[in-house]
Design a protein around this motif. Structure first.
Motif, PDB file in Angstrom:
ATOM      1  N   GLY A  89     -18.695  33.879  33.827  1.00  0.00           N
ATOM      2  CA  GLY A  89     -19.055  32.340  34.733  1.00  0.00           C
ATOM      3  C   GLY A  89     -19.050  31.957  35.322  1.00  0.00           C
ATOM      4  O   GLY A  89     -19.449  30.814  36.413  1.00  0.00           O
ATOM      5  N   LYS A 119     -19.225  30.832  39.198  1.00  0.00           N
ATOM      6  CA  LYS A 119     -20.219  30.613  39.872  1.00  0.00           C
ATOM      7  C   LYS A 119     -19.984  30.846  41.438  1.00  0.00           C
ATOM      8  O   LYS A 119     -20.517  30.879  42.737  1.00  0.00           O
ATOM      9  N   GLU A 169     -21.528  20.876  40.183  1.00  0.00           N
ATOM     10  CA  GLU A 169     -21.417  22.580  39.298  1.00  0.00           C
ATOM     11  C   GLU A 169     -19.465  22.933  39.261  1.00  0.00           C
ATOM     12  O   GLU A 169     -18.917  22.987  40.797  1.00  0.00           O
ATOM     13  N   GLU A 186     -18.237  25.137  37.930  1.00  0.00           N
ATOM     14  CA  GLU A 186     -17.229  26.382  37.233  1.00  0.00           C
ATOM     15  C   GLU A 186     -17.249  27.345  38.230  1.00  0.00           C
ATOM     16  O   GLU A 186     -17.410  28.315  38.626  1.00  0.00           O
TER      17      GLU A 186
END
Length: 343
Positions: free
Chosen positions: A241, A243, A216, A218
């Motif tokens: 968005g 994370k 991931e 983000e």
């Protein structure tokens, strides 16, 4: 029956080590890696078999990203059963990031994956590429009682082998470009190759390699500095968005305890966004609660990166978010050493 020679796969992703100088123009260009022996005939003297492969289009390491990481672990996954070890040639600028990421993406690794590169191109008269490459291949080929001596992702540069997820690039000018300030070298190359057996990662060889390719990205890295702006951070942290966040804090994990900053962190954590605390110091680690300025961080649920490097903390965060770990167990898992990346 004579024991077969170790079979090593050399993987070229790009970077200075795979370049030669055009002596007419002075410009650096990539050379065909299948012609490696022409440039380093000494490789013929090594007691192992060497195969080579390369990214279809080699890249500057400044362009490295999780898509290329997935490509790299796929190469290793596909070749895993046919080779005894792997040497990855990579540009030095982001080598610690990539090598740290692979340490998490390759679960239950029981063979060596050695990252190396150089500060000068392979065709340069004073290059460090030859020694780095030759010794990396020797290390990847080391065997003990029929098993690989090294069984982890590591990084070799200028006579020292380090655990990859303990490294950071410290110098853009000297051959000694990397350091591992919170963990001892795994091996040192001199007249003899000396291995620090106590420092080596001990894998469970009965478990099968498990490759993770979802990382991931983000996430955000925020380096603390005096005068950091409330409105700027509020804007960054309000991104839907987002994370995860890694905070590079002062000393042993300290940062401003002004109400506005603590409130911003509280809102993030309440939304289920993990916030990781690592020190911006080269050595040492985070000890939240040691000073008053970090006491509140511990209380609101900020996660301690302990003595993790920034590179390893980012890679671990990307990896765990990719595994979709539940919010309730994320802190516990992050603060647990998974690949020897923290004490």
């Amino acid at each position: 029956m004579a024991q077969l020679k170790p079979n090593i796969l050399l993987i070229y992703t790009g970077g200075t080590i795979g370049m030669i100088k055009d002596f007419e123009t002075g410009a650096l260009r990539n050379f065909n890696f299948n012609d490696l022996l022409k440039h380093i005939p000494e490789l013929k003297l090594l007691d192992c078999e060497i195969d080579t492969t390369s990214f279809e289009t080699p890249i500057d390491s400044s362009n490295m990203n999780p898509i290329y990481w997935a490509d790299l672990v796929t190469i290793i996954e596909d070749a895993y059963d046919n080779f005894d070890g792997f040497v990855v040639l990579h540009g030095s600028d982001t080598m610690s990031y990539t090598a740290s990421a692979l340490s998490f993406m390759l679960e239950n690794l029981s063979k060596p994956v050695v990252f190396t590169g150089s500060q000068l191109p392979i065709g340069d008269l004073r290059t460090d590429a030859k020694e780095n490459l030759i010794t990396s291949i020797q290390i990847a080929a080391l065997r003990e009682k029929g098993q690989p001596k090294i069984s982890e992702v590591c990084l070799y540069f200028e006579y020292k082998l380090y655990r990859a997820n303990r490294t950071t690039k410290i110098n853009a000018e000297h051959f000694e470009a990397f350091a591992s300030l919170n963990y001892p070298a795994l091996a040192e190359s001199g007249v003899h190759l000396s291995v620090n057996d106590e420092a080596l990662y001990k894998p469970n060889r009965r478990k099968k390699l498990k490759v993770h390719k979802r990382m991931e990205s983000e996430i955000m890295l925020v380096k603390m500095f005096p005068g950091i702006c409330e409105t700027t951070l509020e804007h960054i942290f309000s991104y839907d968005g987002l994370k995860g966040v890694v905070l590079e804090t002062y000393g042993s994990g300290n940062l401003t305890n002004e109400n506005w900053f603590i409130d911003l962190l509280k809102k993030l954590i309440k939304k289920g966004v993990p916030v990781i605390n690592v020190t911006q110091c080269s050595g040492g680690g985070v000890n939240m609660g040691l000073y008053e300025t970090s006491t509140q961080l511990k209380r609101i649920g900020v996660i301690s990166g302990k003595d993790c490097t920034t590179e390893a903390a980012l890679a671990k965060l990307m990896y765990l978010l990719g595994q979709q770990i539940s919010t309730s167990s994320f802190k516990t898992i992050f603060e647990t050493s998974l690949r020897g990346e923290m004490q």
